[in-house]
Design an enzyme around this catalytic site. Structure first.
Site, PDB file in Angstrom:
ATOM      1  N   PHE A 181     -30.409 -21.113  16.526  1.00 43.59           N
ATOM      2  CA  PHE A 181     -29.588 -21.467  17.776  1.00 43.59           C
ATOM      3  C   PHE A 181     -29.739 -23.099  17.396  1.00 43.59           C
ATOM      4  CE2 PHE A 181     -32.352 -17.929  19.735  1.00 43.59           C
ATOM      5  CZ  PHE A 181     -31.144 -16.951  19.485  1.00 43.59           C
TER       6      PHE A 181
ATOM      7  N   ASP B 261     -36.368  -8.570  14.988  1.00 44.09           N
ATOM      8  CA  ASP B 261     -35.420  -8.991  16.040  1.00 44.09           C
ATOM      9  C   ASP B 261     -34.079  -8.859  15.205  1.00 44.09           C
ATOM     10  OD1 ASP B 261     -36.701  -9.691  18.164  1.00 44.09           O
ATOM     11  OD2 ASP B 261     -36.712 -11.884  17.823  1.00 44.09           O
TER      12      ASP B 261
ATOM     13  N   SER C 246     -43.096 -19.391  20.737  1.00 42.42           N
ATOM     14  CA  SER C 246     -42.936 -18.996  19.587  1.00 42.42           C
ATOM     15  C   SER C 246     -42.720 -20.215  18.519  1.00 42.42           C
ATOM     16  CB  SER C 246     -41.248 -18.334  19.440  1.00 42.42           C
ATOM     17  OG  SER C 246     -41.404 -17.056  20.240  1.00 42.42           O
TER      18      SER C 246
ATOM     19  N   HIS D  98     -38.536 -20.013  13.192  1.00 46.15           N
ATOM     20  CA  HIS D  98     -37.773 -18.691  12.559  1.00 46.15           C
ATOM     21  C   HIS D  98     -36.729 -18.976  11.745  1.00 46.15           C
ATOM     22  CE1 HIS D  98     -40.767 -17.588  15.791  1.00 46.15           C
ATOM     23  NE2 HIS D  98     -40.454 -16.268  15.740  1.00 46.15           N
TER      24      HIS D  98
ATOM     25  N   GLU E 100     -29.597 -24.604  24.322  1.00 46.62           N
ATOM     26  CA  GLU E 100     -29.719 -25.425  23.122  1.00 46.62           C
ATOM     27  C   GLU E 100     -29.002 -26.366  22.717  1.00 46.62           C
ATOM     28  OE1 GLU E 100     -29.334 -21.962  23.348  1.00 46.62           O
ATOM     29  OE2 GLU E 100     -31.273 -21.314  23.076  1.00 46.62           O
TER      30      GLU E 100
HETATM   31  C1  LIG Z   1     -28.967 -18.577  22.330  1.00 48.74           C
HETATM   32  C2  LIG Z   1     -30.314 -18.138  22.598  1.00 48.74           C
HETATM   33  N1  LIG Z   1     -31.677 -18.667  22.949  1.00 48.74           N
HETATM   34  C3  LIG Z   1     -32.595 -18.147  23.031  1.00 48.74           C
HETATM   35  C4  LIG Z   1     -32.787 -16.877  22.647  1.00 48.74           C
HETATM   36  C5  LIG Z   1     -34.423 -16.260  22.702  1.00 48.74           C
HETATM   37  N2  LIG Z   1     -34.757 -15.620  23.905  1.00 48.74           N
HETATM   38  C6  LIG Z   1     -34.500 -14.342  24.137  1.00 48.74           C
HETATM   39  S1  LIG Z   1     -34.648 -13.867  25.613  1.00 48.74           S
HETATM   40  C7  LIG Z   1     -35.005 -15.260  26.123  1.00 48.74           C
HETATM   41  C8  LIG Z   1     -35.267 -15.498  27.569  1.00 48.74           C
HETATM   42  C9  LIG Z   1     -34.168 -14.849  28.520  1.00 48.74           C
HETATM   43  O1  LIG Z   1     -34.470 -15.049  29.954  1.00 48.74           O
HETATM   44  P1  LIG Z   1     -33.686 -13.891  30.878  1.00 48.74           P
HETATM   45  O2  LIG Z   1     -32.245 -14.241  30.565  1.00 48.74           O
HETATM   46  O3  LIG Z   1     -34.177 -14.305  32.161  1.00 48.74           O
HETATM   47  O4  LIG Z   1     -34.050 -12.490  30.285  1.00 48.74           O
HETATM   48  P2  LIG Z   1     -35.052 -11.389  31.026  1.00 48.74           P
HETATM   49  O5  LIG Z   1     -35.941 -11.985  31.938  1.00 48.74           O
HETATM   50  O6  LIG Z   1     -34.006 -10.595  31.544  1.00 48.74           O
HETATM   51  O7  LIG Z   1     -35.675 -10.597  29.771  1.00 48.74           O
HETATM   52  C10 LIG Z   1     -34.868 -16.219  25.416  1.00 48.74           C
HETATM   53  C11 LIG Z   1     -35.044 -17.632  25.458  1.00 48.74           C
HETATM   54  C12 LIG Z   1     -31.741 -16.002  22.327  1.00 48.74           C
HETATM   55  N3  LIG Z   1     -31.966 -14.928  22.142  1.00 48.74           N
HETATM   56  N4  LIG Z   1     -30.469 -16.690  22.569  1.00 48.74           N
END
Ligand SMILES: Cc1ncc(C[n+]2csc(CCOP(=O)(O)OP(=O)(O)O)c2C)c(N)n1
Ligand SMILES: [Mg+2]
Lengths: 313, 301
Positions: free
Chosen positions: A84, A118, A38, A110, A59
């Site tokens: 973040f 989102d 992204s 973003h 982060e």
């Molecule tokens: C604090 C924060 N950092 C980054 C994001 C962006 N983000 C959304 S989902 C994700 C990956 C999450 O992985 P996981 O917890 O394994 O989710 P799943 O595989 O169950 O979808 C990220 C980095 C966020 N929503 N919040």
């Protein structure tokens, strides 16, 4: 200056700059927090995997790690979403990066309401305010692909912490290959005698469109690209305000504490001038398509034109 | 299709503040339960794919991986009443991995918190269904999430608050494995362990993937069950798509005095062949054609 039909995202400009920096400067290291696709640091990662670290969804760790790397002499570009980078990791940015005056360039994508679907949890609307308040931090909000590319390259040569706010959507291309970025130097893109419109980032092309609309009615708006919010270009702002006696600020950010806040502080102390701040009115965002949200929250060119008419009327 | 589940009916009749007794299942109940919950899960998956497909935006991978878990929670483990979303005696659920909102919304709609038709407005301007859960807009959402790494701590706060009030309700939180890279998860783990929050259950949706790749490639979590045990939690590890196993594990950790962790091994994108274990479908909507294909596949499963 007119708004071109060609569109490109500022994050693509970021990716292009990182590739150039990577070739030229062995010292450049890039960090991300599980958002490389992204933020577009993915392209640097592919080309220079040994100088890229993915810190995972962490982060705070990303920013403190960036500080440590910078302490070993690296020029570090640290990326994640603006919300973040400046929210979750604020204390790491303030107390470890800025307090130590380290060479960390926080290039956060973003930024703003144009994140779109989102929704509020991902729309950074206070990041400029947060970063602007940190001593030593420089704050840049580029408006198009070229301005982003050149700003990102230029900050490698600037000592200490820098915050560059990058966007998600494609935006009209305003500049060209010949664009040269100068920190703290506001650009008058369209001269006008009736009202000064200062805009940054995504809002710059909206301001230019508003100026077209106003010109058809005989109102001459001076459009200024205020790409650097800190340090602020006092001279250009004060000189323009002295000519037009009316100022409007446009940003894809809260009206509290951001670019409009910075300009209001300057004018309030130096040259009180009738002023309106266009931005998010102390509210959270919501889910929706980017352009719908721009309309919904009163950030479109017709809103800018309307505010200008009222201020001049 | 929209019949009330066993447990929801029970919740409706239950005296407030009283947890159902004898939650552990008898052997002969298993197959009945499996059939019921798998049927619901199939419908929930169908709704998830359609919601995201219509919105042309959203996170299918992590919504499909946690579908069976959410079904086990809302239609077996949790004591809740959709007609009284603010009933003080209700069990609470926190979707710490807030991007799986479509799964939560589909489960809430099926429970009866709001009309199913709302699902087709996911992520649209003015919708009650935001990209990430918003407690002020969606009935049944306990707390707004979307910024990863905070929901478990919020759940700890709820568990502490309920305990202070002598309220026997439980708190459930679902976290992701990528999310587990956030320091805040481990701060909450420590707090819950320290306070012996026996009224808290966390479930880890261990699908092995995040956005930038597999968790092992990005920042590996190591022996995650051992980590949670070391923080003072009662840990059960299960196949997160075996509804009976998940229910049994939820019931089992709930009976322990320690905070409970169910490590659920799952498949990202589960139920749609071209999304399974495909990191590209973390945050990408299916095209209209892909959506039709996925819906057919779920119908035939
Ligand atoms: C604090 C924060 N950092 C980054 C994001 C962006 N983000 C959304 S989902 C994700 C990956 C999450 O992985 P996981 O917890 O394994 O989710 P799943 O595989 O169950 O979808 C990220 C980095 C966020 N929503 N919040
Ligand atoms: Mg995962």
């Amino acid at each position: 200056m007119t708004v071109s039909k060609e569109t490109k995202s500022t994050r693509d400009g970021y990716a292009a700059a990182l590739l150039e920096l990577g070739e030229k400067n062995e010292n450049v290291v890039v960090l991300d927090a599980d958002l490389a696709k992204s933020t577009q640091t993915e392209k640097f990662k592919q080309r220079f995997p040994e100088r890229f670290v993915d810190c995972g969804v962490a982060e705070q760790n990303l920013m403190a790690t960036a500080a440590g790397l910078a302490a070993t002499g690296k020029t570090v570009y640290a990326s994640t979403f603006a919300i973040f980078a400046t929210g979750r990791a604020y204390d790491q940015v303030r107390n470890t990066i800025a307090y130590s005056n380290l060479d960390v360039k926080i290039c956060a994508s973003h930024g703003g309401i144009t994140v779109g679907e989102d929704g509020s949890s991902h729309q950074a609307l206070e990041d400029i305010a947060l970063m602007r308040a940190v001593p030593r931090m420089k704050v840049i909000v580029p408006a198009d692909y070229y301005e982003t590319r050149e700003a990102v390259k230029a900050v490698a040569e600037i000592e200490g912490p820098v915050y560059v706010r990058i966007g998600r959507p494609k935006v009209p291309v305003l500049f060209g290959e010949d664009y040269r970025f100068e920190l703290g130097k506001a650009l008058i893109l369209r001269p006008g005698r009736d009202v000064t419109v200062l805009a940054c980032g995504f809002m710059l092309h909206k301001a230019l469109e508003a100026a077209e609309e106003l010109a058809a009615e005989g109102l001459e708006a001076e459009i200024i690209d205020l790409h650097t919010i800190k340090p602020l270009d006092r001279e250009v702002i004060l000189a323009s305000a002295a000519r037009t006696r009316r100022v409007i600020t446009c940003e894809e950010h809260s009206v509290l504490g951001g670019m409009g806040g910075a300009v209001a502080e300057l004018l309030g102390e130096e040259m009180p001038t009738p002023m309106r701040r266009i931005g998010m009115k102390d509210t959270f965002g919501t889910s929706g398509k980017a352009e719908e949200l721009v309309e919904h929250f009163g950030l479109g060119s017709r809103h800018i034109a309307e505010v200008a008419r009222t201020l001049c009327g | 299709m929209r019949g009330e589940s066993r447990r929801v009916r029970k919740a409706n009749m239950a005296t407030p503040m009283q947890r159902p007794e004898g939650a552990l299942l008898r052997q002969n109940e298993h197959e009945e339960l499996r059939e019921e919950l798998e049927g619901i899960a199939r419908e929930i998956r169908w709704d998830i794919v359609r919601m995201i497909g219509l919105a042309q935006s959203g996170h299918p991978g992590g919504s499909l991986s946690c579908t069976d878990i959410l079904v086990c929670l809302y239609f077996h483990a949790m004591n809740h009443d959709p007609r009284r979303p603010h009933w003080p005696g209700r069990d609470r659920f926190v979707l710490s991995k807030g991007h799986a909102a479509p799964a939560l919304y589909a489960v809430l709609a099926r429970s009866g918190y709001f009309e199913r038709d709302e699902l087709w407005h996911l992520r649209q301007l003015g919708s009650i269904l935001q990209g990430h859960p918003d407690r002020l807009k969606t009935p049944g959402v306990e707390i707004s999430t979307g910024s990863l790494g905070q929901g478990l701590a919020a759940a700890c706060g709820m568990a502490l608050g309920l305990r202070m009030d002598g309220n026997p309700a439980r708190v459930y939180a679902l976290i992701g494995d990528g999310e587990s890279q956030e320091g805040g998860i481990w701060e909450a783990a420590m707090l819950a362990g320290h306070h012996c929050l026996g009224n808290l259950t966390a479930i880890l949706d261990q699908n092995g993937m995040q956005i930038d790749g597999s968790c092992c490639e990005v920042v590996g979590l190591g022996d995650v069950a051992a980590k949670w045990r070391a923080f003072g939690w009662e840990v059960e590890e299960v196949d997160g798509h075996d509804v009976v196993e998940v229910c049994r594990a939820l019931d089992k950790v709930a009976s322990a005095a320690l905070p409970g962790m169910v490590v659920a091994n799952t498949v990202k994108g589960k139920g749609v062949s071209f999304m399974e274990n495909n990191v590209d479908f973390h945050g990408k909507a299916p095209t209209p054609e892909e959506m039709e294909r996925a819906l057919k596949e779920i119908e035939g499963s």
